[in-house]
Design a protein around this motif. Structure first.
Motif, PDB file in Angstrom:
ATOM      1  N   PHE A 101       0.822  -1.229   0.036  1.00 37.62           N
ATOM      2  CA  PHE A 101      -0.032   0.009  -0.037  1.00 37.62           C
ATOM      3  C   PHE A 101       0.827   1.308  -0.177  1.00 37.62           C
ATOM      4  N   GLN A 102       2.037   1.215   0.581  1.00 31.64           N
ATOM      5  CA  GLN A 102       2.958   2.212   0.426  1.00 31.64           C
ATOM      6  C   GLN A 102       3.370   2.573  -0.693  1.00 31.64           C
ATOM      7  N   SER A 105       0.627   4.054  -2.869  1.00 30.55           N
ATOM      8  CA  SER A 105       0.500   5.612  -2.447  1.00 30.55           C
ATOM      9  C   SER A 105       1.325   6.657  -3.055  1.00 30.55           C
ATOM     10  N   LEU A 109       0.169  10.706  -3.724  1.00 28.50           N
ATOM     11  CA  LEU A 109       0.755  11.629  -2.905  1.00 28.50           C
ATOM     12  C   LEU A 109       1.611  12.600  -3.448  1.00 28.50           C
ATOM     13  N   PRO A 115      -3.407  12.637   2.508  1.00 31.35           N
ATOM     14  CA  PRO A 115      -3.272  11.156   3.017  1.00 31.35           C
ATOM     15  C   PRO A 115      -4.643  10.212   3.004  1.00 31.35           C
ATOM     16  N   ALA A 118      -5.448   9.656  -0.629  1.00 32.57           N
ATOM     17  CA  ALA A 118      -4.631   8.934  -1.275  1.00 32.57           C
ATOM     18  C   ALA A 118      -5.056   7.463  -0.635  1.00 32.57           C
ATOM     19  N   ARG A 119      -5.104   6.859   0.585  1.00 25.05           N
ATOM     20  CA  ARG A 119      -5.581   5.866   0.941  1.00 25.05           C
ATOM     21  C   ARG A 119      -6.680   5.395   0.438  1.00 25.05           C
TER      22      ARG A 119
ATOM     23  N   ARG B 210       6.312   8.453 -12.150  1.00 30.14           N
ATOM     24  CA  ARG B 210       5.221   8.463 -11.114  1.00 30.14           C
ATOM     25  C   ARG B 210       5.499   9.907 -10.250  1.00 30.14           C
ATOM     26  N   ALA B 217       7.413  10.127  -0.614  1.00 35.38           N
ATOM     27  CA  ALA B 217       6.479  10.171  -0.022  1.00 35.38           C
ATOM     28  C   ALA B 217       5.535   9.021  -0.050  1.00 35.38           C
ATOM     29  N   VAL B 218       5.450   8.418   1.297  1.00 35.08           N
ATOM     30  CA  VAL B 218       4.150   7.058   1.164  1.00 35.08           C
ATOM     31  C   VAL B 218       3.391   7.426   2.352  1.00 35.08           C
ATOM     32  N   LEU B 219       2.451   6.652   2.215  1.00 38.20           N
ATOM     33  CA  LEU B 219       1.394   6.763   3.338  1.00 38.20           C
ATOM     34  C   LEU B 219       1.938   5.714   4.419  1.00 38.20           C
TER      35      LEU B 219
END
Lengths: 281, 255
Positions: A101-102, A105, A109, A115, A118-119, B210, B217-219
């Motif tokens: 998932f990162q 994302s 982002l 966030p 994006a989630r 991308r 940056a990631v969640l």
């Protein structure tokens, strides 16, 4: 005449060593089309695709998006890449984050989504590709096919208008390839323009609404699949061969087993159907 | 390495809040350094081993094997302290057990074990993803986090590549005898470096596609802090402190 969304005009590209990658290449991508870029190994497919969203910059020539030549300023590149998404051939070149998932994302982002939004995007894309169960798996523990799907998800999460895929089915098992093609079909129906580089002639013939043949850095011909892919001389020159289904359909026509006026079958399934019941096909 | 990562993702404490595990691990690490080594550090070691194997469910056999390399180092240095070797013209070689050396060696041994087991608990129950996002929340500079993330990811990409190349070499008899093995290993390392550079270049293209702008940056994963858990952890740590001070009175190391 369909509207042109993306086009390459007289692209020249030289690698840093001086070898020619592209030589005066022209390509037109119509809005809502499914374009297959066909070429042998080393014909310049990957190099061309990396030009389509500005990762590589041509030595000469230009790319036009919606009819307007793009510039390579930071701002313009960012806008461009939000509209044209490229999925690389080797998913390990694209997956960098520790978990699925990162990684997915990352694009949303970068687009500046919050966030929580994006989630939502990530969940939606993973669901659409049927891989929501992978969401918190570490990227390195995925199988090759799963990695390919996650790499695709990472680009789809940015909701590009044009999706560019480099050999999306290479290395996938038949079931995985089938699933991928089905996902692409859904995107096509949702009005996404698709460009796929491949040397799988049968796949291209069954899938594409248009094909372009690349040979040594040049697009030698672009047009409707059943016309372009009948040109055996051209294909042989480009180190390709006519799709089996097309060869079979033409042979059946020759033998009088298939009506000359009818559209030729595009997939093995269609071919088998018309063999079973010629009058229904 | 693969197994550590696998357990970090599959253990029973996977869903605990990272902060809870950090408080437990860092707290116990501190205790194993400041409490009297006997019984303080020994208690820490026992508690952490139990929690990791019984609590989080990491198989004991694996845990024990993981302890072997640091234990080897610890024992070697303890032995160096506890055993004294005298070489003189009259006595020749003389190896003797040194009580004063041993008095220095045993606290070292216990403290090292306690500290190692504290770190192992964190390493075996917490995926790198969770650690990184906690560090981000604590304000660690972004470029440091990016470097950590890429090192972690590339560790696996590179070991996979090296393993595949090694297999390919071995299947062409590249490791038949010592001489060819040395040659093959040299080739492997050289081409691994080349591949790293190519990989890095292509990854950059992949990220650029991308919208990479110098910032990965990631969640962050969503976790809920359980106050009850934190309470239990602090209680356990206090328990170790009291118990070790109490036992210290009862039972001192024989001198």
């Amino acid at each position: 005449m369909a509207e042109v969304i993306l086009e390459a005009r007289q692209l020249d590209y030289r690698y840093s060593g001086g070898a020619a990658g592209l030589r005066g290449l022209d390509l037109t991508v119509k809005r809502g089309s499914k374009l297959a870029v066909l070429g042998a190994n080393g014909a310049g497919k990957s190099t061309l695709l990396l030009h389509l969203n500005g990762v590589l910059r041509p030595t000469r020539g230009e790319i036009r998006l919606d009819g307007r030549p793009v510039r390579y300023s930071r701002q313009e590149l960012s806008l461009w890449r939000q509209q044209v998404g490229v999925v690389l051939q080797d998913p390990d070149d694209q997956l960098f984050a520790a978990s699925v998932f990162q990684d997915v994302s990352f694009g949303p982002l970068n687009q500046g989504l919050s966030p929580p939004t994006a989630r939502e995007r990530v969940a939606e894309v993973l669901h659409a590709l049927g891989i929501e169960s992978l969401w918190d798996r570490p990227t390195h523990s995925l199988s090759f096919g799963q990695k390919k799907l996650v790499a695709l998800a990472g680009v789809l999460a940015m909701r590009p208008r044009v999706l560019v895929l480099d050999e999306p089915t290479a290395g996938l098992d038949p079931w995985g390839a089938q699933r991928l093609v089905e996902s692409l079909e859904l995107l096509h129906r949702a009005d996404t323009t698709l460009v796929m580089a491949t040397h799988d002639m049968d796949l291209a013939y069954g899938w594409a609404s248009e094909v372009a043949v690349l040979d040594r850095g040049r697009a030698v011909l672009q047009g409707a699949p059943h016309l372009v892919l009948q040109d055996e001389q051209l294909l042989a020159g480009a180190h390709l061969r006519a799709p089996w289904t097309l060869q079979m359909g033409l042979r059946l026509q020759e033998l009088g087993l298939y009506p000359a006026a009818r559209v030729l079958p595009r997939t093995p399934e269609e071919l088998l159907m018309c063999l079973k019941s010629p009058e229904l096909a | 390495m693969y197994l550590i990562d696998t357990y970090a993702h599959t253990n029973r404490w996977r869903r605990w809040h990272t902060l809870e595990k950090l408080v437990l691990s860092a707290g116990m690490l501190l205790l194993s350094l400041i409490l009297p080594p006997w019984p303080g550090a020994a208690l820490v070691f026992a508690a952490m081993t139990l929690l990791t194997t019984r609590g989080a469910g990491v198989p004991f056999g694996f845990y024990a094997r993981l302890l072997l390399p640091p234990l080897g180092f610890i024992l070697a240095s303890a032995a160096a302290l506890a055993v004294s070797v005298t070489v003189g013209p009259r006595v020749g070689w003389h190896v003797s057990f040194s009580p004063t050396g041993a008095a220095v060696a045993y606290p070292l041994l216990l403290r090292s074990l306690g500290a190692t087991s504290s770190l192992y608990l964190l390493a075996l129950t917490t995926p790198v993803v969770d650690l990184l996002s906690t560090l981000r929340r604590w304000g660690l500079p972004q470029f440091v986090l990016d470097l950590m993330l890429l090192s972690y990811r590339f560790l696996f990409v590179l070991t996979d590549t090296a393993r595949a190349m090694g297999t390919a070499q071995a299947s062409r008899l590249g490791y038949g005898d010592l001489r060819t093995a040395r040659h093959s290993l040299g080739l492997l390392i050289a081409s691994l470096i080349r591949r790293v550079l190519v990989r890095a270049n292509r990854l950059e293209q992949g990220l650029a596609a991308r919208g990479y702008d110098g910032n990965l940056a990631v969640l962050s994963p969503e976790q809920a802090l359980a106050p009850a858990n934190l309470g239990r952890i602090v209680t356990l740590e206090l328990l170790v402190v009291t118990l070790s001070l109490y036992l210290k009175e009862l039972w001192t190391w024989p001198r």
